[in-house]
Design an enzyme around this catalytic site. Sequence first.
Site, PDB file in Angstrom:
ATOM      1  N   TYR A   7      59.386  48.955  77.711  1.00 48.30           N
ATOM      2  CA  TYR A   7      60.825  49.174  77.663  1.00 48.30           C
ATOM      3  C   TYR A   7      61.477  48.966  76.300  1.00 48.30           C
ATOM      4  O   TYR A   7      62.325  49.752  75.893  1.00 48.30           O
ATOM      5  CB  TYR A   7      61.488  48.237  78.685  1.00 48.30           C
ATOM      6  CG  TYR A   7      62.997  48.269  78.699  1.00 48.30           C
ATOM      7  CD1 TYR A   7      63.685  49.305  79.321  1.00 48.30           C
ATOM      8  CD2 TYR A   7      63.743  47.270  78.081  1.00 48.30           C
ATOM      9  CE1 TYR A   7      65.078  49.332  79.332  1.00 48.30           C
ATOM     10  CE2 TYR A   7      65.128  47.291  78.092  1.00 48.30           C
ATOM     11  CZ  TYR A   7      65.781  48.323  78.726  1.00 48.30           C
ATOM     12  OH  TYR A   7      67.146  48.352  78.731  1.00 48.30           O
ATOM     13  N   GLY A  49      69.241  45.389  69.784  1.00 46.68           N
ATOM     14  CA  GLY A  49      70.317  44.410  69.878  1.00 46.68           C
ATOM     15  C   GLY A  49      71.634  45.053  69.528  1.00 46.68           C
ATOM     16  O   GLY A  49      71.756  45.670  68.466  1.00 46.68           O
ATOM     17  N   CYS A  57      66.254  41.646  69.544  1.00 45.40           N
ATOM     18  CA  CYS A  57      66.676  41.561  68.140  1.00 45.40           C
ATOM     19  C   CYS A  57      65.793  42.469  67.282  1.00 45.40           C
ATOM     20  O   CYS A  57      64.622  42.682  67.581  1.00 45.40           O
ATOM     21  CB  CYS A  57      66.614  40.159  67.541  1.00 45.40           C
ATOM     22  SG  CYS A  57      67.737  39.008  68.349  1.00 45.40           S
ATOM     23  N   ASP A 109      61.231  52.816  84.169  1.00 45.41           N
ATOM     24  CA  ASP A 109      60.236  52.034  83.432  1.00 45.41           C
ATOM     25  C   ASP A 109      59.986  50.680  84.082  1.00 45.41           C
ATOM     26  O   ASP A 109      58.880  50.161  84.070  1.00 45.41           O
ATOM     27  CB  ASP A 109      60.705  51.846  81.977  1.00 45.41           C
ATOM     28  CG  ASP A 109      62.063  51.205  81.921  1.00 45.41           C
ATOM     29  OD1 ASP A 109      62.137  49.982  81.852  1.00 45.41           O
ATOM     30  OD2 ASP A 109      63.080  51.932  81.988  1.00 45.41           O
ATOM     31  N   CYS A 159      53.626  41.112  73.283  1.00 45.16           N
ATOM     32  CA  CYS A 159      54.479  41.327  74.463  1.00 45.16           C
ATOM     33  C   CYS A 159      54.270  42.729  75.024  1.00 45.16           C
ATOM     34  O   CYS A 159      54.606  43.723  74.379  1.00 45.16           O
ATOM     35  CB  CYS A 159      55.943  41.155  74.076  1.00 45.16           C
ATOM     36  SG  CYS A 159      57.062  41.656  75.394  1.00 45.16           S
ATOM     37  N   SER A 170      64.870  55.527  79.099  1.00 40.18           N
ATOM     38  CA  SER A 170      63.586  54.833  78.962  1.00 40.18           C
ATOM     39  C   SER A 170      62.550  55.279  79.994  1.00 40.18           C
ATOM     40  O   SER A 170      61.358  55.110  79.784  1.00 40.18           O
ATOM     41  CB  SER A 170      63.783  53.317  79.014  1.00 40.18           C
ATOM     42  OG  SER A 170      64.542  52.981  80.147  1.00 40.18           O
ATOM     43  N   CYS A 198      61.284  35.705  80.982  1.00 42.91           N
ATOM     44  CA  CYS A 198      60.658  35.585  79.654  1.00 42.91           C
ATOM     45  C   CYS A 198      61.290  34.426  78.895  1.00 42.91           C
ATOM     46  O   CYS A 198      62.494  34.231  78.945  1.00 42.91           O
ATOM     47  CB  CYS A 198      60.867  36.876  78.863  1.00 42.91           C
ATOM     48  SG  CYS A 198      60.189  36.773  77.194  1.00 42.91           S
ATOM     49  N   ASN A 246      63.348  37.488  64.955  1.00 46.45           N
ATOM     50  CA  ASN A 246      63.199  38.116  66.261  1.00 46.45           C
ATOM     51  C   ASN A 246      62.216  37.261  67.049  1.00 46.45           C
ATOM     52  O   ASN A 246      61.100  37.043  66.594  1.00 46.45           O
ATOM     53  CB  ASN A 246      62.663  39.551  66.090  1.00 46.45           C
ATOM     54  CG  ASN A 246      62.318  40.219  67.414  1.00 46.45           C
ATOM     55  OD1 ASN A 246      61.488  41.109  67.458  1.00 46.45           O
ATOM     56  ND2 ASN A 246      62.960  39.817  68.495  1.00 46.45           N
ATOM     57  N   GLY A 247      62.655  36.804  68.211  1.00 42.78           N
ATOM     58  CA  GLY A 247      61.775  35.976  69.030  1.00 42.78           C
ATOM     59  C   GLY A 247      62.539  34.810  69.611  1.00 42.78           C
ATOM     60  O   GLY A 247      63.775  34.794  69.590  1.00 42.78           O
TER      61      GLY A 247
HETATM   62  S1  SF4 Z   1      57.067  37.079  79.287  1.00 37.06           S
HETATM   63 FE1  SF4 Z   1      58.261  37.869  77.549  1.00 37.06          FE
HETATM   64  S2  SF4 Z   1      56.728  38.094  75.937  1.00 37.06           S
HETATM   65 FE2  SF4 Z   1      55.589  37.948  77.860  1.00 37.06          FE
HETATM   66  S3  SF4 Z   1      55.361  40.099  78.547  1.00 37.06           S
HETATM   67 FE3  SF4 Z   1      57.186  39.326  79.501  1.00 37.06          FE
HETATM   68  S4  SF4 Z   1      58.846  39.975  78.109  1.00 37.06           S
HETATM   69 FE4  SF4 Z   1      56.939  40.068  76.977  1.00 37.06          FE
END
Ligand code: SF4
Length: 446
Positions: free
Chosen positions: A243, A28, A2, A347, A237, A284, A383, A103-104
């Site tokens: 990426y 996004g 996002c 990547d 992150c 990328s 993630c 975002n998150g």
């Molecule tokens: S778990 Fe999520 S926040 Fe942590 S490095 Fe991987 S993509 Fe990034």
Amino acid sequence: MCGVFGIFNKSEASNYVYLGLHALQHRGQEAAGIVSTDGERFFSYKGVGLVNEIFNKKGIISSLKGRIAIGHNRYSTFGDESESNIQPLQAHYDLGSIAIAHNGNIVNAIPIKQRLVRQGAIFNSNSDTEVIIHLIARSNRESFYDRLVDALKELKGAFSLIIMRENELYAARDPWGFRPLSIGKLDDALVFASETCSFDLIGAEFIRDVEPGEVVVVNSDGLHSFKPFERKDERKCVFEYIYFSRPDSLLWGRYVYSMRKQMGRILARESPADVDIVIPTPDSGVPAAIGYSQEIGKPFDFGLIRNHYVGRTFIEPAQSIRNFGVRLKLNPARDVLEGKRIVVVDDSLVRGTTSRRIVKMLRSAGAKEVHLRIASPPVVSPCFYGIDTPTRKELIASSHTVEEIRRYTTADSLSYLSLEGLKEIVGGSGFCLACFDGKYPVPFDK
Ligand code: SF4
């Protein structure tokens, strides 16, 4: 991922948000929206698709009146793809109106939502972001700032937020600082954005990042900064560098392009290949491939040509589209590849399906040898902080050795950047590396 963008105190504010979202399109591609205010009323337009498809009809942007506006590019990590989940989300409550772009990913959104529903709350969407609006509206505190802090203190996980009220903008980053959020200046206007590449497009000057755990308010009195949260260890992150972010963005003090090139250089030092040319998986993989080629002293070339009118395969949600997407997106340049020993630099390697197709594609175009080099460590864990990575089962490195993955991709050799190498490049300990080491900095209910 996002993308979020907001601007305060600019005539035709929504035009700038439109451009900002256009620059953040890579974050996004499912949907986008803009909400503006003239100080009394809110104006909004949202839709499914790319920014220029949604806002392409004459008169849409000019109908979004006012000198304050925020926008959002969506790709779903929480909630489905229905229109009610398209942000910015809006609501009316006892202090007026509010619009929010997030975002998150809030990892405790479900228990909070269950509690609120038991107390009588009615949700319009199944987005985790709506929880924040409810918490603000239900807080007993007097001022909006106090209510916002009350709400944000309940949240665990990743949030880079921009919130609009009739006469002010708020920007906030979670105490771990997972996702980026920067502050810029354009004449007398202040701008907030997920990435600085959007500042470049509108001619804004980068001022600084919103710090982890910081809440910034901008109104007619200027910019005010608050640090209301208990201090946490930063966990930015690391995948933003690998990426997600655009290479021309200045992220946490360093250009993404240079970081990716360095990843390619270190990868080459760790795992050189005896080849004729170095090619990237575009786009990328380009900076890392350039770094790799410079380090081993072999020419860089484009052996795969990308069709730019197809979305990024990794972030499209459906497997059927993703499979189809590899061929839609990439085509080999036969004259570059014929009879050559090639190293192809990417990547990251997530499921392995794309790499397998690429190796096959390169061989069928005449490559004599195909060596795979991945400019990040093996992705072993999903993630939960705002990136739609596949489930653990789908992550090939979670259950296969490097040699097994090499066999699956049919490459002549396969090497990844080591975790130590990655840590050396990003420096310090302030990064989330959970994708690679499974150590999640913010616990969550599985
Ligand atoms: S778990 Fe999520 S926040 Fe942590 S490095 Fe991987 S993509 Fe990034």
